[in-house]
Design an enzyme around this catalytic site. Structure first.
Site, PDB file in Angstrom:
ATOM      1  N   HIS A   1      -8.600   1.452  -0.967  1.00 24.46           N
ATOM      2  CA  HIS A   1      -7.567   0.731  -1.715  1.00 24.46           C
ATOM      3  C   HIS A   1      -8.148  -0.595  -2.202  1.00 24.46           C
ATOM      4  O   HIS A   1      -8.840  -1.290  -1.450  1.00 24.46           O
ATOM      5  CB  HIS A   1      -6.346   0.483  -0.838  1.00 24.46           C
TER       6      HIS A   1
ATOM      7  N   HIS B   1      -2.378  -6.444  -5.726  1.00 23.22           N
ATOM      8  CA  HIS B   1      -2.896  -5.084  -5.817  1.00 23.22           C
ATOM      9  C   HIS B   1      -1.843  -4.151  -6.380  1.00 23.22           C
ATOM     10  O   HIS B   1      -0.651  -4.483  -6.432  1.00 23.22           O
ATOM     11  CB  HIS B   1      -3.397  -4.599  -4.447  1.00 23.22           C
TER      12      HIS B   1
ATOM     13  N   CYS C   1      -5.358   1.919  -8.282  1.00 26.92           N
ATOM     14  CA  CYS C   1      -5.577   0.553  -7.810  1.00 26.92           C
ATOM     15  C   CYS C   1      -6.947   0.013  -8.189  1.00 26.92           C
ATOM     16  O   CYS C   1      -7.114  -1.184  -8.466  1.00 26.92           O
ATOM     17  CB  CYS C   1      -5.380   0.476  -6.291  1.00 26.92           C
TER      18      CYS C   1
END
Length: 258
Positions: A30, A42, A155
């Protein structure tokens, strides 16, 4: 930190850094932008929402913002973020989700890039200034980054756009994400290439597959591919699926002169 690992200490973080943390036993990572003061901006998807791949990945990839266990004990800094989706701001602890901290490298050499067998860790593209990076991240925090899609708008794509301002022009290929391109390259190397019929030995097949994987990763990197364009963050408004906006008259004239 080097070829073997991009791990970094919290004390070494600088505002504007592109950071990431591995999830689910290194199945995926991530990504986000460190905004300073212990905060990370994010791009996430909400729990229970399909990514839209139409594959088993929809059931494998979980929410990047928080786990169900965390929702039972909300963060004292961020509160309960388990149901949030889109571009959000979290404390570093919530972003890491008990994982280690790594920094994404920009402007690496082709040798360094190919020495990193796992995608989603570095790029040949150059980063813009930290001021520009934070400006884009803050703007997208207020206005969003479109619909989350694991192959075209995830992401890592968000963080790379914040760092470079580059968007993919075509809509027939994967996005900027090194993770997505590495996955596609791996599948192509094993299944799709006719070169696999040139040898029947295991070592030969391994060599052919490895070579195809490396070449596919390299040509798909955001710093090499030609189907990208620098797009001001303000022009993303009104593009919910991040379809490339039409170039302005000035950009068209400049392209013709070049």
């Amino acid at each position: 930190m080097g070829v073997l690992s991009n791990k970094i200490s919290r004390d070494a973080l600088k505002p504007g850094d592109h950071i990431y943390s591995w999830r689910n036993a290194y199945l995926y990572s991530h990504h986000g932008i460190y905004a300073g003061s212990g905060k990370v901006i994010h791009f996430t998807r909400g729990p229970g929402q399909e990514i839209g791949t139409g594959t088993l990945l929809d059931n494998v990839i979980f929410s990047s913002s928080a786990s169900s266990d965390r929702s039972k004990c909300p963060c004292p800094v961020c509160g309960d973020q388990s149901n949030l989706s889109g571009v959000i701001s979290s404390c570093l602890d919530c972003f890491l989700w008990d994982g280690d901290l790594y920094v994404f490298k920009y402007g690496v050499s082709p040798v360094f890039f190919l020495a990193k067998p796992r995608g989603g860790t570095c790029t040949l593209a150059l980063s813009d200034s930290s001021e520009d990076v934070l400006l884009r991240a803050s703007f997208l925090l207020e206005n969003g980054f479109g619909v989350y899609n694991i192959f075209k708008n995830n992401c890592e794509d968000f963080a790379i756009y914040c760092k470079t301002g580059l968007l993919v022009v075509t809509d027939i290929s994967v996005g900027r994400s090194g993770q997505a391109t590495a996955f596609v390259a791996a599948v192509s190397a094993v299944v799709s290439s006719p070169l696999r019929f040139l040898t029947t030995s295991f070592s030969g097949l391994a060599a052919v597959g490895c070579g195809l994987y490396c070449v596919s990763r390299y040509v798909a990197d955001i710093g090499v591919r030609r189907d990208v364009m620098k797009v001001p963050v303000e022009r993303l408004i009104g593009c919910p699926e991040l379809v490339m906006p039409e170039p302005t008259e000035t950009e068209t004239k400049t392209a013709k002169q070049d």
